[in-house]
Scaffold this motif. Structure first.
Motif, PDB file in Angstrom:
ATOM      1  N   ARG A 100       9.401  -5.099  -1.279  1.00 33.32           N
ATOM      2  CA  ARG A 100       8.234  -4.740  -1.614  1.00 33.32           C
ATOM      3  C   ARG A 100       7.753  -6.053  -2.532  1.00 33.32           C
ATOM      4  O   ARG A 100       6.505  -6.387  -2.922  1.00 33.32           O
ATOM      5  CB  ARG A 100       7.995  -3.568  -2.743  1.00 33.32           C
ATOM      6  N   ASP A 156      11.598   4.812   6.110  1.00 26.96           N
ATOM      7  CA  ASP A 156      11.973   4.033   5.025  1.00 26.96           C
ATOM      8  C   ASP A 156      12.800   2.833   5.408  1.00 26.96           C
ATOM      9  O   ASP A 156      12.707   1.856   4.806  1.00 26.96           O
ATOM     10  CB  ASP A 156      12.619   5.048   3.843  1.00 26.96           C
ATOM     11  N   ASP A 196       6.179   1.499   3.910  1.00 28.29           N
ATOM     12  CA  ASP A 196       5.879   2.586   4.668  1.00 28.29           C
ATOM     13  C   ASP A 196       4.801   3.316   4.067  1.00 28.29           C
ATOM     14  O   ASP A 196       4.879   3.615   3.005  1.00 28.29           O
ATOM     15  CB  ASP A 196       6.865   3.382   5.605  1.00 28.29           C
ATOM     16  N   SER A 256       3.480   6.483   2.793  1.00 26.20           N
ATOM     17  CA  SER A 256       3.751   7.913   2.762  1.00 26.20           C
ATOM     18  C   SER A 256       2.725   8.577   1.646  1.00 26.20           C
ATOM     19  O   SER A 256       2.500   9.701   2.114  1.00 26.20           O
ATOM     20  CB  SER A 256       5.280   8.086   2.350  1.00 26.20           C
TER      21      SER A 256
HETATM   22 MG   LIG Z   1       8.782   4.483   1.625  1.00 20.59          MG
END
Ligand SMILES: [Mg+2]
Length: 302
Positions: A144, A73, A199, A201
């Motif tokens: 983001r 993260d 990332d 996940s």
């Molecule tokens: Mg993340």
């Protein structure tokens, strides 16, 4: 051993001693000296037995993974990891288990020069929570909500291998699932190059969707450009591999968007899979331009 002995024995074994830690483990709280001109980046993640990992997963792999998912993260924010805290809930005080857990945890911590600055140990069903703290120059964190139309979309490694590891005993896939390596160096290198980053996940579709929603844009990606490992192609058919790559989780690769003028700066280990559009639709196209319909979108937490 009582809790105090266990903490002494376990937490004080680390080799990393950072200059910026004024007071580490052993007081009511830690004291850190922060330099001017750095933003503090904070994240936390929990893993619960039976939810995030199978019972009897090797404790060294758990120690590695709970740190790795948190550092991932930080990598997705373009941050350099610095400090971590660890809260462990254990059904019993088992020194051998703790020893193995610590070996996995601290060897990854050493790799990235991260110091454990606090912890907590409780009795209960097996679960672990890490808080991770990193540093980034102000204004340069990867977010983001900053993808722009025409950005090229990249992923940093093959997808789907970790998800295949959930149902495979093959060491290649288990390694990808249980001991992922966070993309710290790549995240740092993207600070001045990429627009948005996350990332992976919960699966590529789910995680790229977060970038699109936050940035108010859409995307077109191409199934034939999704990087699949030779191992995955060898062990399953193409359709299944693609489903795992798009909707399986736990890959911990970075997915990021880059303005076209910066695309040449991206390492050749990363793969371009599509582009950002002004139209907020998320389109997944096959090589013949037909629309790909995913079977499942990704991991849902609730
Ligand atoms: Mg993340």
């Amino acid at each position: 051993m009582n809790e105090f002995d266990l903490i002494q024995h376990f937490f004080l074994k680390q080799k990393i001693k950072r200059q910026d830690v004024t007071l580490g483990i052993g007081d009511d709280a830690a004291l850190l000296s922060l330099k001017k001109g750095q933003s503090l980046v904070i994240t936390t993640d929990t893993m619960v037995e039976g939810v995030h990992f199978k019972p009897h997963t090797h404790p060294a792999h758990l120690g590695h993974k709970i740190l790795a998912v948190n550092l991932s993260d930080l990598a997705a924010m373009g941050a350099t990891p610095a400090w971590v805290t660890l809260a462990l809930t254990l059904p019993e005080a088992n020194p051998a288990w703790l020893e193995a857990f610590g070996s996995g945890f601290f060897s990854l911590a050493e790799q990235f020069q991260v110091e454990l600055i606090g912890g907590d140990l409780t009795r209960g069903p097996l679960s672990m929570t890490v808080g991770a703290y990193g540093l980034v120059p102000p204004g340069l964190a990867l977010r983001r909500d900053t993808a722009k139309p025409l950005d090229k979309i990249f992923v940093s490694n093959t997808l789907g291998d970790a998800a295949f590891g959930l149902t495979s005993a093959n060491p290649f896939f288990l390694k990808k699932l249980e001991t992922p390596i966070p993309e710290i160096t790549l995240g740092e290198s993207l600070r001045n190059t990429a627009h948005a980053c996350i990332d992976v996940s919960d699966g590529l579709i789910a995680d790229l969707s977060h970038i699109l929603a936050k940035s108010g844009v859409g995307a077109t990606i191409f199934t034939h450009k999704i990087p699949l490992s030779e191992e995955l192609k060898k062990h399953t058919d193409y359709e299944k591999a693609l489903t795992l790559a798009l909707s399986g989780g736990d890959d911990y690769v970075l997915c990021f968007t880059v303005p076209p003028k910066n695309a040449h700066k991206i390492s050749s280990k990363c793969t371009e899979i599509g582009f950002i559009t002004e139209n907020p639709e998320f389109r997944i196209l096959n090589e013949d331009s037909s629309t790909y319909s995913p079977i499942t979108a990704g991991y849902q937490h609730f």
